[in-house]
Design a protein around this motif. Structure first.
Motif, PDB file in Angstrom:
ATOM      1  N   GLY A   8     139.488  57.997 -43.587  1.00  0.00           N
ATOM      2  CA  GLY A   8     139.404  56.778 -42.801  1.00  0.00           C
ATOM      3  C   GLY A   8     138.440  56.834 -41.632  1.00  0.00           C
ATOM      4  N   TYR A   9     137.672  57.932 -41.510  1.00  0.00           N
ATOM      5  CA  TYR A   9     136.754  58.048 -40.372  1.00  0.00           C
ATOM      6  C   TYR A   9     135.611  57.044 -40.495  1.00  0.00           C
ATOM      7  N   VAL A  10     135.308  56.369 -39.392  1.00  0.00           N
ATOM      8  CA  VAL A  10     134.201  55.418 -39.346  1.00  0.00           C
ATOM      9  C   VAL A  10     133.139  55.961 -38.390  1.00  0.00           C
ATOM     10  N   SER A  11     131.945  56.145 -38.899  1.00  0.00           N
ATOM     11  CA  SER A  11     130.835  56.635 -38.088  1.00  0.00           C
ATOM     12  C   SER A  11     130.570  55.700 -36.915  1.00  0.00           C
ATOM     13  N   LEU A  12     130.117  56.259 -35.789  1.00  0.00           N
ATOM     14  CA  LEU A  12     129.712  55.442 -34.646  1.00  0.00           C
ATOM     15  C   LEU A  12     128.660  54.412 -35.052  1.00  0.00           C
ATOM     16  N   CYS A  13     127.871  54.744 -36.065  1.00  0.00           N
ATOM     17  CA  CYS A  13     126.807  53.835 -36.495  1.00  0.00           C
ATOM     18  C   CYS A  13     127.341  52.608 -37.218  1.00  0.00           C
ATOM     19  N   HIS A  14     128.574  52.678 -37.735  1.00  0.00           N
ATOM     20  CA  HIS A  14     129.064  51.638 -38.631  1.00  0.00           C
ATOM     21  C   HIS A  14     130.284  50.917 -38.070  1.00  0.00           C
ATOM     22  N   LEU A  15     130.198  50.558 -36.796  1.00  0.00           N
ATOM     23  CA  LEU A  15     131.277  49.801 -36.172  1.00  0.00           C
ATOM     24  C   LEU A  15     131.030  48.299 -36.213  1.00  0.00           C
ATOM     25  N   GLY A  16     129.882  47.900 -36.746  1.00  0.00           N
ATOM     26  CA  GLY A  16     129.569  46.472 -36.841  1.00  0.00           C
ATOM     27  C   GLY A  16     128.612  45.988 -35.775  1.00  0.00           C
ATOM     28  N   TRP A  17     127.679  46.844 -35.340  1.00  0.00           N
ATOM     29  CA  TRP A  17     126.732  46.499 -34.285  1.00  0.00           C
ATOM     30  C   TRP A  17     125.768  45.405 -34.728  1.00  0.00           C
ATOM     31  N   LYS A  18     125.241  44.680 -33.753  1.00  0.00           N
ATOM     32  CA  LYS A  18     124.200  43.691 -34.015  1.00  0.00           C
ATOM     33  C   LYS A  18     122.937  44.384 -34.513  1.00  0.00           C
ATOM     34  N   SER A  19     122.555  45.471 -33.850  1.00  0.00           N
ATOM     35  CA  SER A  19     121.397  46.249 -34.284  1.00  0.00           C
ATOM     36  C   SER A  19     121.595  47.701 -33.877  1.00  0.00           C
ATOM     37  N   LEU A  20     120.968  48.601 -34.634  1.00  0.00           N
ATOM     38  CA  LEU A  20     121.106  50.037 -34.418  1.00  0.00           C
ATOM     39  C   LEU A  20     119.739  50.692 -34.517  1.00  0.00           C
ATOM     40  N   GLY A  21     119.408  51.499 -33.508  1.00  0.00           N
ATOM     41  CA  GLY A  21     118.206  52.319 -33.552  1.00  0.00           C
ATOM     42  C   GLY A  21     118.582  53.775 -33.400  1.00  0.00           C
ATOM     43  N   VAL A  22     117.713  54.673 -33.847  1.00  0.00           N
ATOM     44  CA  VAL A  22     117.952  56.109 -33.735  1.00  0.00           C
ATOM     45  C   VAL A  22     116.999  56.686 -32.692  1.00  0.00           C
ATOM     46  N   LEU A  23     117.572  57.392 -31.718  1.00  0.00           N
ATOM     47  CA  LEU A  23     116.783  58.037 -30.667  1.00  0.00           C
ATOM     48  C   LEU A  23     116.931  59.550 -30.849  1.00  0.00           C
ATOM     49  N   GLU A  24     115.909  60.185 -31.426  1.00  0.00           N
ATOM     50  CA  GLU A  24     115.951  61.627 -31.676  1.00  0.00           C
ATOM     51  C   GLU A  24     115.283  62.359 -30.506  1.00  0.00           C
ATOM     52  N   LEU A  25     116.086  63.082 -29.740  1.00  0.00           N
ATOM     53  CA  LEU A  25     115.603  63.675 -28.494  1.00  0.00           C
ATOM     54  C   LEU A  25     114.531  64.730 -28.711  1.00  0.00           C
ATOM     55  N   THR A  26     114.587  65.467 -29.828  1.00  0.00           N
ATOM     56  CA  THR A  26     113.602  66.525 -30.046  1.00  0.00           C
ATOM     57  C   THR A  26     112.191  65.956 -30.224  1.00  0.00           C
ATOM     58  N   ALA A  27     112.075  64.673 -30.566  1.00  0.00           N
ATOM     59  CA  ALA A  27     110.764  64.049 -30.754  1.00  0.00           C
ATOM     60  C   ALA A  27     110.181  63.511 -29.454  1.00  0.00           C
TER      61      ALA A  27
END
Length: 230
Positions: free
Chosen positions: A65-84
Motif C-alpha cells: 500500500g505504499y504510495v511514492s511521494l511522486c504519486h500523491l496527485g500533484w498538479k505538476s512534478l519536476g525532478v531536481l537531481e542535486l549531483t547535476a
C-alpha cells in the motif's frame, strides 16, 4: 519555509491533512520538485528511483500500500537531481526552487544527501526560501535537517568524516522505529542511540511525522513515537 519531516512518507490521513494545511491548497493544485539524490548511495538506488518516479511500488522493498511521494496527485512534478547542479548555472534552477510549492526530499543515505546539498548550493538556499514553501522529508530527507545523525546511521562517509548534517532544526530523528524488516530499529536500540545524541531526539515510526513552522514543533502521528532528552 515550513517543514514536514516524515519517517515513511505520507502514510496516513493525519499526515496527509497536515501536508494540505501546510500547502494552503489542495495537493491537486500544487506543483513540486522531487529530490531523489540520497538514494544514489544505495546499491540499488537507480532502480529504486525509477520505480518511485513511475509509481511502481507494488513489490519489495516497498511495504504494502505504499504510495511514492511522486504519486500523491500533484498538479505538476519536476525532478531536481542535486549531483547535476554544480555543472549548471544557478539561474537555471534557483528560480524553479523558489517558485515551487514543495520540495519532496527522498530517503536513502543522509550524509550523502547532506554532502550534495552543500556541493550544489541548495543547503545555502534553504534558509532563504519563501515561508510558504513546504519541505517534505522522508527518512534521510528528514534526518538531513538535524544537527547530526549519530554513528549508528553512518553509511556513506563524507570526505571530512563525522556525522554532521545541516542543523536547520535543533533535534535529532530516529526513523522507522520498530519497522518489521529492520530488527535493529527496536525501541531499546533507539533509546541507546538517543542517549548518545547531543540534542533532544524524536524516535518515530512510519505513521509519524514532525511539523515545524517558525521553530514550533508539532508531532503528527497515528502510530508510535517518543521524545527523548538526555
Amino acid at each position: 519555509m515550513k517543514l514536514l519531516l516524515t519517517s515513511g512518507g505520507i502514510t496516513n490521513d493525519s499526515i496527509r491533512n497536515a501536508l494540505v494545511d501546510l500547502l494552503g491548497k489542495p495537493i491537486a493544485e500544487s506543483s513540486v520538485l522531487y529530490i531523489p539524490t540520497a538514494l544514489h548511495a544505495n546499491p540499488n538506488g537507480p532502480t529504486m528511483i525509477a520505480r518511485l518516479i513511475s509509481g511502481d511500488t507494488n513489490s519489495a522493498p516497498f511495504p504494502d500500500g505504499y504510495v511514492s511521494l511522486c504519486h500523491l496527485g500533484w498538479k505538476s512534478l519536476g525532478v531536481l537531481e542535486l549531483t547535476a547542479l554544480p555543472s549548471i548555472d544557478k539561474e537555471r534552477w534557483v528560480s524553479r526552487v523558489r517558485e515551487t510549492d514543495a520540495l519532496l526530499v527522498e530517503g536513502g543515505d543522509p550524509l550523502y544527501l547532506c554532502y550534495w546539498m552543500r556541493q550544489s548550493g541548495l543547503a545555502d538556499l534553504l534558509p532563504e526560501l519563501p515561508r510558504e514553501l513546504v519541505y517534505v522529508g522522508l527518512s534521510a530527507g528528514s534526518m538531513v535537517m538535524t544537527p547530526s545523525i549519530g554513528e549508528d546511521f553512518v553509511g556513506w562517509r563524507p570526505p571530512t568524516g563525522g556525522d554532521t548534517t545541516l542543523g536547520l532544526v535543533d533535534f535529532a530523528i530516529f526513523p522507522h522505529l520498530d519497522y518489521p524488516s529492520m530488527p535493529d530499529n527496536s525501541m531499546a536500540n533507539a533509546l541507546k542511540w538517543a542517549a548518545s545524541m547531543p540534542v533532544p531526539s524524536y524516535l518515530m515510526d512510519d505513521q509519524t511525522a514532525i511539523q515545524v513552522i517558525d521553530g514550533k514543533v508539532k508531532v503528527i502521528s497515528e502510530g508510535q513515537w517518543k521524545r527523548f532528552t538526555a
